[in-house]
Design a protein around this motif. Sequence first.
Motif, PDB file in Angstrom:
ATOM      1  N   GLN A 145     -11.344   4.347  -6.492  1.00 31.66           N
ATOM      2  CA  GLN A 145     -11.716   5.744  -6.677  1.00 31.66           C
ATOM      3  C   GLN A 145     -11.099   6.321  -7.950  1.00 31.66           C
ATOM      4  OE1 GLN A 145     -10.683   7.979  -3.130  1.00 31.66           O
ATOM      5  NE2 GLN A 145     -11.346   6.307  -1.776  1.00 31.66           N
ATOM      6  N   LYS A 146      -9.893   5.860  -8.272  1.00 24.46           N
ATOM      7  CA  LYS A 146      -9.160   6.393  -9.431  1.00 24.46           C
ATOM      8  C   LYS A 146      -9.532   5.693 -10.739  1.00 24.46           C
ATOM      9  CE  LYS A 146      -6.224   8.687  -6.574  1.00 24.46           C
ATOM     10  NZ  LYS A 146      -5.872  10.113  -6.587  1.00 24.46           N
ATOM     11  N   GLU A 158      -0.155   9.673  -5.784  1.00 26.48           N
ATOM     12  CA  GLU A 158      -0.675   9.148  -4.523  1.00 26.48           C
ATOM     13  C   GLU A 158      -0.629   7.625  -4.506  1.00 26.48           C
ATOM     14  OE1 GLU A 158      -4.662   9.445  -1.656  1.00 26.48           O
ATOM     15  OE2 GLU A 158      -4.764  10.095  -3.758  1.00 26.48           O
ATOM     16  N   GLU A 174      -5.176  -1.429   0.919  1.00 27.40           N
ATOM     17  CA  GLU A 174      -5.521  -0.003   0.948  1.00 27.40           C
ATOM     18  C   GLU A 174      -5.280   0.634  -0.425  1.00 27.40           C
ATOM     19  OE1 GLU A 174      -7.119   1.429   3.525  1.00 27.40           O
ATOM     20  OE2 GLU A 174      -7.109  -0.669   4.220  1.00 27.40           O
ATOM     21  N   LYS A 177      -8.267  -0.183  -2.573  1.00 26.79           N
ATOM     22  CA  LYS A 177      -9.434   0.651  -2.253  1.00 26.79           C
ATOM     23  C   LYS A 177      -9.311   2.026  -2.904  1.00 26.79           C
ATOM     24  CE  LYS A 177     -10.263  -1.622   2.221  1.00 26.79           C
ATOM     25  NZ  LYS A 177     -10.175  -1.477   3.691  1.00 26.79           N
ATOM     26  N   LYS A 178      -8.108   2.565  -2.898  1.00 24.93           N
ATOM     27  CA  LYS A 178      -7.888   3.864  -3.531  1.00 24.93           C
ATOM     28  C   LYS A 178      -8.029   3.756  -5.057  1.00 24.93           C
ATOM     29  CE  LYS A 178      -6.975   7.065  -1.659  1.00 24.93           C
ATOM     30  NZ  LYS A 178      -7.781   8.228  -1.176  1.00 24.93           N
TER      31      LYS A 178
END
Length: 538
Positions: A499-500, A469, A492, A495-496
């Motif tokens: 989470q990872k 992703e 963006e 930001k992801k």
Amino acid sequence: MRGAKSAKWVTGAIIVALAATACGGSDGGTKKDSKAAGKPEGYVSIDVGEPQNPLIPADTNESNGGYAIRALFTQLLTFDDKGEIVLTNAESVETKDSKLWTVKLKDGWKFHNGEAVTAKSYVDAWNWYANAKNKQKNAYWFSDIKGYDDLNPEKGEPKAQAMSGLKVLDDSSFTIELKTKVPYFNYKLGYTTFAPLPKVFYDDPKAFGLKPVGNGPYQFEKWDRKKLIQMKAFDDYKGPNRALNKGLQFKSYTTVEAAYKDLLSGNLDIVKTVGPTDLPKYKQDLGEGALEVSFAGVQSLVPAWYSDTFKDIDPKVVQGLSMAIDRDTITKTVLNNTRTPAKGFTPPQVKGFQELGEITEYNPAKAKQLITEGGGVPGNKFTIQYNSDGGHKEWVTAVCESIRNATGVDCVGDPKPDFPTDLEARDANQVKGMYRGGWIADYPVNVNFLKELYHSKAESNSGRFSDKEIDELMAKGDNANSIEESVKAYQEVEKKLAQKMPAIPLWYYRTNAGHGKAVTNVTVDFHGEIVLNAVTPK
């Protein structure tokens, strides 16, 4: 730049070798003292440790080797102290569609052996760097160019000897056709891995790496392994950063404290890093010779995603470990206010900087909750690998204590004797838990701190983080219509990443260093390194 990933705005993905980063100085040196220490008249000495590899531009992505590469080689362009492009060997770098780029070279440039620097000097070098057979650490930097995959396939032997996207037009111009649009590609050209090579390189690349012939402001003289690299000013240099001294000596020390003592005694002109032991008193010791400058660099903790500890771990656990670190207290006490707690994966000096919120905020209750929800750390214990010659022991100990007190998870340091040994363990996938990461900007765009570290195929992704992703989101950013769109797309991505959690951002770097009385005009560039060509002996 690992470590900081190496003048301008960076010139080399540089992995940072040192904890307190960057410059050095002392109140103590004199010409007489320096001469007694074996330094030729008019030369400048600085503490720069042993490079990890022979001095080939595309095989150097750590800060020790980066210093030498930047002195010996010059690429097409560089950056000023605001991160804006400054043309060096290039007369122009232009594009109409962000896919086909045309480069025109300035006249009169020569390598140190007298050979003319031509378009072919660049094209041949880039093809050699990118060829999988040559196993260059920075080969991936050429992956935007059409034909790279034929030269560096995922499996099997190269299917070609040259990238189809590179075309020599004449001695002073060539074109670069990319696979897709890359609006920020000209910024990437400021990295030292895009330096040209003379014909003599191809006779014996291994021997060349030990006695390099570049086109930069300094000419190689000698390399006493793990002791000294010496180079003299190149009189025929045509670039804007001509040497104002007669030469340089890079001196290797086992600890930053040993270098600082030599600085005070007058046996060293500049220290690029003041270690934690000396930070509380260095400004008093050095007076006007003390330097403190913020720059575009981030220190982090990077999980080895192949290790028994982290290979199957839930990202929530890493988020929890991050929130268990009291960055504010550690930077104020152990690091003596010489760092700024990180708010994200990128530093404030790059295009696209943003704050990510709670993942870097100290919150013991939330940290414990996330670690529990994520299933915990296997064995309730992990290690942090670091290089002992960089002044990292103190803060690693403090980070471990903070995590232990907040969550009950145990944490211990795993010291390696020096930076090259630390890097070799990373490259060989031998990190047992986490390692101390550090990255200095190669170009002033958020992409440099995200793609070069966390794309699954990135050369400097030593933690081996891999996420489809994330790769797909990065591809969208690379194929944007403008650099502004690329920057937004990579925001963006960041930001992801929160989470990872491919890494734990700790703090932003600040140069803490100084110089002796024997030299003047000691300044720090946009990515935290001493502007060595400008240093002037008294």
